[in-house]
Structure formats: C-alpha cells, structure tokens
Scaffold this active site. Structure first.
Site: not given
Lengths: 409, 409
Positions: A194, A409, A281, A404, A157, A183
C-alpha cells in the site's frame, strides 16, 4: 526484521507550515506486536473540501470501496489511518470494523459518518480487530495534538524514512500552503503493501474542482512511479482543503490563482511520489525514464512503464551496466507502436543507439560514469510521433529479494 | 561466469530416435571468446514442410523478420543457429550477415535461399561478424553429423542444461516420431536473451496444417510460460516435417491420425516449454498456476500471467511463504473481471481463502509443507464464469539478481 534506511532517503523537511483547520493526533492501537504509534487521527475544520484517487485493483479493500463513495459528497471532517493491518480481503468482518471507526469518530465530532475517512495498511486477509481499533480511536480522541513528523511516522509500515513535502501558492493576493505526507515503498516487506498519501491545504477550493486538480496531478505523478509493478489493494491519495486561508474559493481554471494552486499541488504530489520510489525496497538508484517521439502520450507512458518494470533493465542498472539492448527489448515487448529502425536509446544524456543502430564510435566511458551515480537517466526516443512521458522507478537488487523472500512474516 | 546447474534440471533423454531426413552438424564460429561449438547446421530432406511462431516484439531481429516471411513458402532445407550473438538491433549490417549465411548454405545445397532458416541468440546490438559466420558455416558444411545432445548443447547460451523432448504418434498405421530441442531460461545472464525451439518429425504434414497445429500448440505451451515477463527480440519456434515416415500426408483435423499427431506435437512443446522454466535464472521452484472460474479463457490466461509475473508472489514462494494475500493482489491488478467476494486462492490443493474470506480454521501446516517442495501448485478460482488457463513459472531468488546484476558483461 530491521530495515536499513534507504541510501536514497531525504531528511524530513525541517519547517513544515501549520495548515489552519488541520489537527494531528496519534495513538497506539497495537495492531501488531510493537510499541509505536500505529493509529493516526486527523481532524479537519467544518466544510473542508475533499478529493481522492484510489487503487484500480478489482480486489480493493472496504476502506477503498467506502472512500470512493465518500469523496462524492465533497466534504470531510476526519481521517483515521491504521498501520499494521490493511484489512483487505476480509469481507463483511473487515467492513464492520471500518464502519465502527467511522461511527465512533462521527459520534465524537458530531459530524456525518460519511465525513470520516479511513485507510488501513499492512497484512492482507486479517480482519482489523475491532477491540483494538475501538480502544485506539478512544485513545486518539483524547490525545494531545502532535507534529507532522509524528503523523508521518505513524502511518509508516516498513518504510525506512518518514516522508513529507510542502509548497505554497498565491491566490488573489492570499498565500496558501500545502503539506503532504505519504507512506509506501512499492508493495514492501512480508505481507505489507500500500501507498497512502494525504495532502492538506488551507486554500479554499470547491470539492469538484479539487477532485479535477487531484486527478490531473495524480496522472503525472503517482501514476508515473513504479517499484515492482505490483499494485496494492489499498492505494489511496486524499486531498483536504480547509479553506481557512480566506482566499476566494477556487472553482475552475479561469479563477485567479488556480494555475498557481494546481502547480503547487502537482509539485507536492511529485515530491511525495518520488520519495516513495526513493524508499523502494532494496533501492540503490533512483531512475528517471523519459520517452519521447511516441505515437501518443498514453503510448509513451506505457512504453516508459514497460522499461521501468523490466526486471532485466532494473538489474542491469543495479549492476551499473549500460545494457541498452535490454531497453530495446522492453520497448519491443510493450505492445505499442514502434519502428525498430527509428528507435534511439540513451543514458545520462548520451545516445548509445540511434535510429535502430549502435552509435558509431560510441564511447561507453561517460555512460559508465553516469551509471555509478545514484540518479540515473534513461532516454528513449521512438522517432514516430510527438508523444512523451516520464516515469520514475528504482533498481532491482538483492535487497528486494531479502526483504520479500528471506524473511517469513 | 560459471553458472551452476539448475536444481530443477532434467537429465538429457537417453534414447532419442533418429528423424529420417534430418542431419545435425555443429561448428566453432567462435562468436565469443570461448572454445565450444556455437554454430548449429541442420539439413532437411527435400520437400520438408515448415511452420513457425515468432516473438511479438516490435523490435524483432532480422532473423525473425526474414523467418516470418520464409515460413509462408512452406518448405525448408536447412537451419543455422548462431549462439553468442543475437544480431538483434543491428540494422542493415545485421541483415546482411543473415543473408550471407542463407546464400552460402543455399549455394552448397542447391536450394532456394528462402529455404534456409537462420536464428541467432546472445548479445543485442552487435552485428553478427560476417567473417566468423562465413568460416563457421564452411566448417559446418564439411563436418561429420553429430548427436541430438551435441546440437542441443551448441544452441545454448547461458542455459545450465541441454534440453530435448520426444514423442511419437500413429498415423494411418504408421508410427511417426517427433524430437524437439530448445534453449533459453527466460532472458538470461548479461546481455543474453531468447528462447529458440526446434521440433523435427518424420511425419508427412502439409505446411499450412503444420502451421495451424504449431500455432495451437504454442498457445497452450510456449505462451504459457514466463520467467521474468521480459520478452526477447528473437524468440522463435520452428517445426520441420520431413515426411520420411511414409504416412499419408496430414492436411486437416479430419484426417486419420491428425489428432494423435497434434497431441504428440503439443506434448513435445509442453515438455520443452517447461524445461525452459526449469532453467529459469536463479530458479529453485517450478510453479504451476491454475486459474478457473474466470469470465473467459483469455481472461484466465491474463490473470494467471499477472500472478506468475508478480515479483511479490515469486519472492514469497522463494521464501516458502504461503502468502496468499499477494496472489489476491496480483489478481486484483490484472485489469480483468473479478469479484473480490467470490475469489478463492489455494496452494497445493488446499484452499487458504474462499469466496473473499480467509478459510475458517485454516491450517497452514500442510501448505507450508507443500511450499518446501520443488513443485508448487497455486490455484485461483474467480467464481464468475467458466474460463480456465494454466501457466508455468519459477520463483524469484538471489540467483536472478546475481546473474543479471552482479556480473558485468
């Protein structure tokens, strides 16, 4: 939002062996408004053994709920991975979408519905669109087989690099191969989540023993990484053993070659787990936290995670600051047996504090040098027992906030 | 490093009552290379009752270790607060420094050594310098009394505003006053740590009952705040009751006025606790998390903290993103009883998801508007019991990283 490749990224392995009995295909279901493969379809030869470990979340997705039941039967014929929508927290509508995929694939392969495994990763709370899934699966069923790289890319992703690892072992004179893809980078980017990992081997392994080996490996690999302490609703690791290598099937640790296979499996799991941390991240440093002298291994593990999840420890390391006081704080808050006056803390193999006191004549120069690197070692000795644990994490930087918070989004 | 005043800061209360029996003084011990008052010396009239709650850290400072013992005797005559050095993890050398301060003050006041309470806040791992402490205390013993504001400022480290609160209550026809001061903004800025809070009242309260009331208030106030989930080695809250108001001493909940005093004490504690969150490092939003329908109050509390400490929830709110999927994730990972299909999540009084499904025709517009404000409400209903809890926290922004990583100590 375009993410920069992690500075800790590894190149994709150049020569991954084929695993006989495994065929990879990808398709474009277009779960998001993007032009890339986002549906991975992997077929497994008959009688492939399967084992799995799943998230402990009380809010697990339908994929996880079904998967937990499916592994009990011990065999698998196919795996479908959807990227761009985790289908978590979508109630009966989400479950129907998963069941539709299982039926569509089972019809095509002529296998049991329970032999088709499904994973999904992406936004939480949006039911997986059935029409896109149906069309994507149909496309995949007719696609040409693809490479490990293409499959490893299609399950991503917001990962910044595709991740795979391999190992081999000798069982009864027969070489067996293992390849894993994964991933995840913690719970990353707006709405994304995830960790999904899949390990394929041509070894013959009884399902129950494969489950035991995977559970053992999981305990010392995937359970020992953390990016931000946030546990996904969909985390899944599955191991598939096609048995095509022709070795006598492994059934227990007494079998010849079982130890070698267990070591190879743990090796692949460790490599994959560490790659997820390297794609954490905003990560700029890979941190290994070793705890010894704890009252038990479990206690050492919890203390190591307390240090690894402390935002103050992670920001200090991001700032290349040998702030061992923050490690003391994180040990103290773990809620585990500790004796302040026996505690020792070190960086890069150099003790900063021993037995509850700053080291006399402590020279911070080599420690400061160590902290400038990309691979950071933190050592904690409790001095009260023989429990030990190792945990891997990354630092906490502006990149994490940007990924974040700055982007809607 | 100059920190900007928190956007969530409150002005200092204009009219704080005098608490008869309490005298405030400050001095410049110069524990750091700064020109400000950093030693606070507070005298308390004879027979002042004392109660305290302290950090649960296994690596607590000598101040905390001694304080835990001292409160058992029930009386206090003085409080000394050192700012700029927490004296934590400094072994016997740190303990000697604390004992020296206690003896110096006890000699001067002619009281027991155990009646002199000491707190320290600042860098971990550097023994408090005895010479500076001795000179600072000597200076304070001869200083003129000062205001609440001066005392509240002198206990600060990297706080961006001075914090105080007050309340009053009627006990047997007699008005009693309470004033509290506090410092802390989580574990803030390079090497800095610690929440220190002190509440003074002229009410007469038996020490054991004062302890009971403080422990109760602590459970629903200081224990319900979090900035980054990192627990200091030195957290301390002390309550002092001089008894000068002349009310019949409170000994139990049956006493007239006990409920009113308990409410006033909890009110001051809640105000102080929330101010610490409002000065949370990098905070731009004050977040209230209400959990209901949990299996028990304790379970609700742990779930609320799991949400409040989730970096993904905190960054989403910083980004004004109504990302309720991350709240689902944080509930799921709490390790508490939950049923995905009964879970509901809301922002600003509007449900985004009910009973395990996104709300049909959910309109994000008013929720997005709510998230643009500075006071954010998150509601979680588990739908499985009657347990409830409320927790206060702040968002996670670039400011947190800048304070904790960009600047070396």
């Amino acid at each position: 939002m375009e993410l920069e490749r992690s500075p800790l990224a590894f190149p994709f392995p150049e020569e991954l062996p084929e695993i006989v009995g495994v065929e990879l295909r990808v398709a474009r279901a277009r779960y998001k408004n993007w032009d890339r493969a986002d549906l991975t379809f992997i077929t497994l030869s008959e009688s492939t053994a399967v084992a799995g470990v799943f998230t402990q979340s009380a809010c697990a997705s339908s994929e996880v709920e079904l998967g937990r039941e499916q592994v009990k039967s011990g065999t698998a014929r196919a795996l479908v991975v959807n990227a761009g929508n985790s289908n978590a927290f979508t109630g009966y509508r989400g479950r129907e979408a998963v069941e539709q995929i299982m039926e569509q694939v089972a019809d095509h392969l002529g296998c049991k519905v329970s032999e088709v495994f499904v994973s999904s990763t992406g936004v939480i709370g949006v039911p997986l669109p059935k029409d896109k899934a149906r069309e994507g699966v149909a496309q995949a069923l007719n696609a040409q087989p693809c490479s490990w790289l293409e499959a490893a890319e299609a399950i991503c992703t917001t990962d910044t690099f595709a991740k795979a690892a391999h190992a081999s072992a000798m069982i009864g004179g027969q070489r067996v191969n293992l390849v894993g893809i994964i991933k995840g980078s913690g719970m990353i980017a707006p709405d994304m989540a995830t960790m999904l990992g899949y390990i394929f081997t041509d070894a013959a392994v009884e399902p129950a023993f494969l489950q035991q080996l995977l559970s053992n490996a999981n305990r010392e690999t995937f359970s020992c990484i953390t990016v931000d302490g946030d546990t996904s609703t969909s985390d899944t690791v599955l191991a598939f053993a096609t048995g095509k290598a022709g070795n006598p099937a492994l059934t227990a640790f007494d079998d010849a070659g079982a130890d070698a296979f267990a070591a190879a499996l743990a090796d692949v799991c460790r490599q994959l787990a560490q790659m997820v941390v390297r794609d954490g991240e905003g990560a700029s440093k890979f941190i290994t936290i070793r705890v010894s002298g704890a009252s038990s291994d479990d206690s050492a593990h919890r203390i190591a995670l307390s240090v690894a999840n402390s935002p103050l420890v992670k920001t200090a390391i991001a700032g290349e600051d040998a702030n061992w006081g923050r490690v003391v704080m994180a040990v103290g808050k773990a809620g585990e047996p500790a004796d302040r006056d026996k505690l020792s803390i070190g960086f890069g193999g150099i003790w900063a504090a021993r037995d509850g006191l700053p080291v006399e004549d402590y020279d911070e120069t080599p420690v400061a040098e160590h902290l400038k690197g990309q691979e950071i070692d933190v050592t904690v000795d409790l001095g009260i027992g023989s429990g030990r644990a190792t945990v891997w994490t990354c630092d906490l930087t502006h990149g994490y906030i940007s990924i974040n918070a700055d982007y809607r989004s």
